[in-house]
Design a protein around this motif. Sequence first.
Motif, PDB file in Angstrom:
ATOM      1  N   ASP A  30       6.133   7.249   5.052  1.00 37.46           N
ATOM      2  CA  ASP A  30       5.737   6.108   4.143  1.00 37.46           C
ATOM      3  C   ASP A  30       7.211   5.114   4.158  1.00 37.46           C
ATOM      4  O   ASP A  30       7.223   4.116   4.252  1.00 37.46           O
ATOM      5  CB  ASP A  30       5.668   6.637   2.852  1.00 37.46           C
ATOM      6  N   ILE A  31       8.533   5.970   4.028  1.00 32.45           N
ATOM      7  CA  ILE A  31       9.631   5.474   4.068  1.00 32.45           C
ATOM      8  C   ILE A  31       9.743   4.552   5.209  1.00 32.45           C
ATOM      9  O   ILE A  31      10.620   3.386   5.332  1.00 32.45           O
ATOM     10  CB  ILE A  31      10.842   6.368   3.639  1.00 32.45           C
ATOM     11  N   LEU A  32       9.735   5.165   6.345  1.00 40.74           N
ATOM     12  CA  LEU A  32       9.860   4.607   7.916  1.00 40.74           C
ATOM     13  C   LEU A  32       9.031   3.144   7.878  1.00 40.74           C
ATOM     14  O   LEU A  32       9.504   2.222   8.315  1.00 40.74           O
ATOM     15  CB  LEU A  32       9.385   5.417   8.893  1.00 40.74           C
TER      16      LEU A  32
ATOM     17  N   SER B 191       2.149  21.338   2.438  1.00 38.90           N
ATOM     18  CA  SER B 191       3.214  21.514   3.291  1.00 38.90           C
ATOM     19  C   SER B 191       3.403  19.905   3.724  1.00 38.90           C
ATOM     20  O   SER B 191       4.634  19.811   4.762  1.00 38.90           O
ATOM     21  CB  SER B 191       3.096  22.452   4.392  1.00 38.90           C
ATOM     22  N   LEU B 192       2.676  19.055   3.683  1.00 39.19           N
ATOM     23  CA  LEU B 192       2.815  17.731   4.682  1.00 39.19           C
ATOM     24  C   LEU B 192       3.428  16.516   3.771  1.00 39.19           C
ATOM     25  O   LEU B 192       3.565  15.588   4.077  1.00 39.19           O
ATOM     26  CB  LEU B 192       1.335  17.215   5.003  1.00 39.19           C
ATOM     27  N   SER B 193       3.678  17.106   2.396  1.00 39.27           N
ATOM     28  CA  SER B 193       4.512  16.376   1.504  1.00 39.27           C
ATOM     29  C   SER B 193       5.664  15.369   2.249  1.00 39.27           C
ATOM     30  O   SER B 193       5.740  14.128   2.147  1.00 39.27           O
ATOM     31  CB  SER B 193       4.732  16.913   0.090  1.00 39.27           C
ATOM     32  N   ILE B 194       6.538  16.156   2.532  1.00 36.16           N
ATOM     33  CA  ILE B 194       7.736  15.489   3.194  1.00 36.16           C
ATOM     34  C   ILE B 194       7.607  14.682   4.310  1.00 36.16           C
ATOM     35  O   ILE B 194       8.023  13.818   4.398  1.00 36.16           O
ATOM     36  CB  ILE B 194       8.864  16.785   3.379  1.00 36.16           C
ATOM     37  N   PRO B 195       6.739  15.186   5.462  1.00 36.33           N
ATOM     38  CA  PRO B 195       6.594  14.421   6.584  1.00 36.33           C
ATOM     39  C   PRO B 195       5.690  13.135   6.036  1.00 36.33           C
ATOM     40  O   PRO B 195       6.101  11.933   6.653  1.00 36.33           O
ATOM     41  CB  PRO B 195       5.669  15.171   7.398  1.00 36.33           C
ATOM     42  N   VAL B 196       4.819  13.255   5.218  1.00 33.21           N
ATOM     43  CA  VAL B 196       4.196  11.995   4.823  1.00 33.21           C
ATOM     44  C   VAL B 196       5.276  11.188   4.153  1.00 33.21           C
ATOM     45  O   VAL B 196       5.026   9.638   4.292  1.00 33.21           O
ATOM     46  CB  VAL B 196       2.862  12.289   3.908  1.00 33.21           C
TER      47      VAL B 196
ATOM     48  N   ILE C  38       0.861  -1.307   0.049  1.00 31.82           N
ATOM     49  CA  ILE C  38      -0.003   0.067  -0.121  1.00 31.82           C
ATOM     50  C   ILE C  38       0.704   1.394  -0.121  1.00 31.82           C
ATOM     51  O   ILE C  38       0.837   2.260  -0.705  1.00 31.82           O
ATOM     52  CB  ILE C  38      -0.979   0.004   1.188  1.00 31.82           C
ATOM     53  N   GLN C  39       1.804   1.478   0.669  1.00 35.26           N
ATOM     54  CA  GLN C  39       2.688   2.420   0.826  1.00 35.26           C
ATOM     55  C   GLN C  39       3.526   2.591  -0.357  1.00 35.26           C
ATOM     56  O   GLN C  39       3.890   3.586  -0.611  1.00 35.26           O
ATOM     57  CB  GLN C  39       3.528   2.615   2.186  1.00 35.26           C
ATOM     58  N   GLY C  40       3.913   1.564  -0.885  1.00 39.82           N
ATOM     59  CA  GLY C  40       4.681   1.633  -2.034  1.00 39.82           C
ATOM     60  C   GLY C  40       3.912   2.161  -3.297  1.00 39.82           C
ATOM     61  O   GLY C  40       4.130   2.993  -4.259  1.00 39.82           O
ATOM     62  N   VAL C  41       2.562   1.975  -3.203  1.00 40.70           N
ATOM     63  CA  VAL C  41       1.549   2.386  -4.397  1.00 40.70           C
ATOM     64  C   VAL C  41       1.485   3.732  -4.158  1.00 40.70           C
ATOM     65  O   VAL C  41       1.076   4.577  -4.986  1.00 40.70           O
ATOM     66  CB  VAL C  41       0.194   1.372  -4.223  1.00 40.70           C
ATOM     67  N   PHE C  42       1.204   4.118  -2.821  1.00 41.06           N
ATOM     68  CA  PHE C  42       1.096   5.542  -2.496  1.00 41.06           C
ATOM     69  C   PHE C  42       2.373   6.382  -2.929  1.00 41.06           C
ATOM     70  O   PHE C  42       2.290   7.584  -3.511  1.00 41.06           O
ATOM     71  CB  PHE C  42       0.700   5.690  -1.115  1.00 41.06           C
ATOM     72  N   ILE C  43       3.593   5.891  -2.778  1.00 40.90           N
ATOM     73  CA  ILE C  43       4.606   6.558  -2.981  1.00 40.90           C
ATOM     74  C   ILE C  43       4.718   6.591  -4.721  1.00 40.90           C
ATOM     75  O   ILE C  43       4.848   7.727  -5.156  1.00 40.90           O
ATOM     76  CB  ILE C  43       5.773   5.918  -2.534  1.00 40.90           C
ATOM     77  N   SER C  44       4.565   5.641  -5.280  1.00 38.63           N
ATOM     78  CA  SER C  44       4.544   5.590  -6.716  1.00 38.63           C
ATOM     79  C   SER C  44       3.584   6.483  -7.512  1.00 38.63           C
ATOM     80  O   SER C  44       3.757   7.136  -8.241  1.00 38.63           O
ATOM     81  CB  SER C  44       4.664   4.450  -7.502  1.00 38.63           C
ATOM     82  N   LYS C  45       2.266   6.714  -6.912  1.00 38.74           N
ATOM     83  CA  LYS C  45       1.247   7.558  -7.387  1.00 38.74           C
ATOM     84  C   LYS C  45       1.091   8.576  -6.563  1.00 38.74           C
ATOM     85  O   LYS C  45      -0.128   9.033  -6.301  1.00 38.74           O
ATOM     86  CB  LYS C  45      -0.149   6.561  -7.396  1.00 38.74           C
ATOM     87  N   ARG C  46       1.808   9.334  -6.138  1.00 39.44           N
ATOM     88  CA  ARG C  46       2.021  10.290  -5.212  1.00 39.44           C
ATOM     89  C   ARG C  46       1.339  11.588  -5.397  1.00 39.44           C
ATOM     90  O   ARG C  46       1.655  12.087  -6.486  1.00 39.44           O
ATOM     91  CB  ARG C  46       3.240  10.304  -4.693  1.00 39.44           C
ATOM     92  N   GLY C  47       0.237  12.101  -4.936  1.00 44.03           N
ATOM     93  CA  GLY C  47      -0.022  13.206  -5.239  1.00 44.03           C
ATOM     94  C   GLY C  47       0.369  14.337  -4.107  1.00 44.03           C
ATOM     95  O   GLY C  47       1.301  13.619  -2.982  1.00 44.03           O
ATOM     96  N   GLY C  48       0.441  15.559  -4.190  1.00 47.38           N
ATOM     97  CA  GLY C  48       0.902  16.692  -3.409  1.00 47.38           C
ATOM     98  C   GLY C  48      -0.050  16.775  -2.158  1.00 47.38           C
ATOM     99  O   GLY C  48      -1.181  16.659  -2.217  1.00 47.38           O
ATOM    100  N   TYR C  49       0.614  16.541  -0.905  1.00 49.37           N
ATOM    101  CA  TYR C  49      -0.091  17.161   0.282  1.00 49.37           C
ATOM    102  C   TYR C  49       0.166  18.387   0.725  1.00 49.37           C
ATOM    103  O   TYR C  49       0.129  18.673   1.856  1.00 49.37           O
ATOM    104  CB  TYR C  49       0.275  15.881   1.172  1.00 49.37           C
TER     105      TYR C  49
END
Length: 120
Positions: free
Chosen positions: A92-94, A83-88, A70-81
Amino acid sequence: MEKHIHIILGVWILSHVGHALLSLFYERTPAVFIVPVIYAAFIFIAARAWTRHRRAARLCAILSVVTIVIQGVFISKRGGYGSLSIPVLAFDILGIAASLGYLVFYFSSSRERYLAKPTA
């Protein structure tokens, strides 16, 4: 070995807490209510695995695979969040790193030694 699995589970729990808190700011209804509940269940299961509960350890292995996918799919199809993009992305990576670490532990001989010890 015990310290390593506790670090892995701690990082995984931290990842879930971070996602649960951040999801309040970027999810829409009804996901704004559902996503934190799902992450709370993940945290509860990881905490049970920490206490050497065998069924929770098996569920954590299954949830590790689910987390990676799930997090791999979210990273690959990533939309902008915004100011929260980097923390999200960091959570995800953690989550992926902790999931991979847990799977390595789960499929090693260390699992039985860890689960056989009484809880302190």
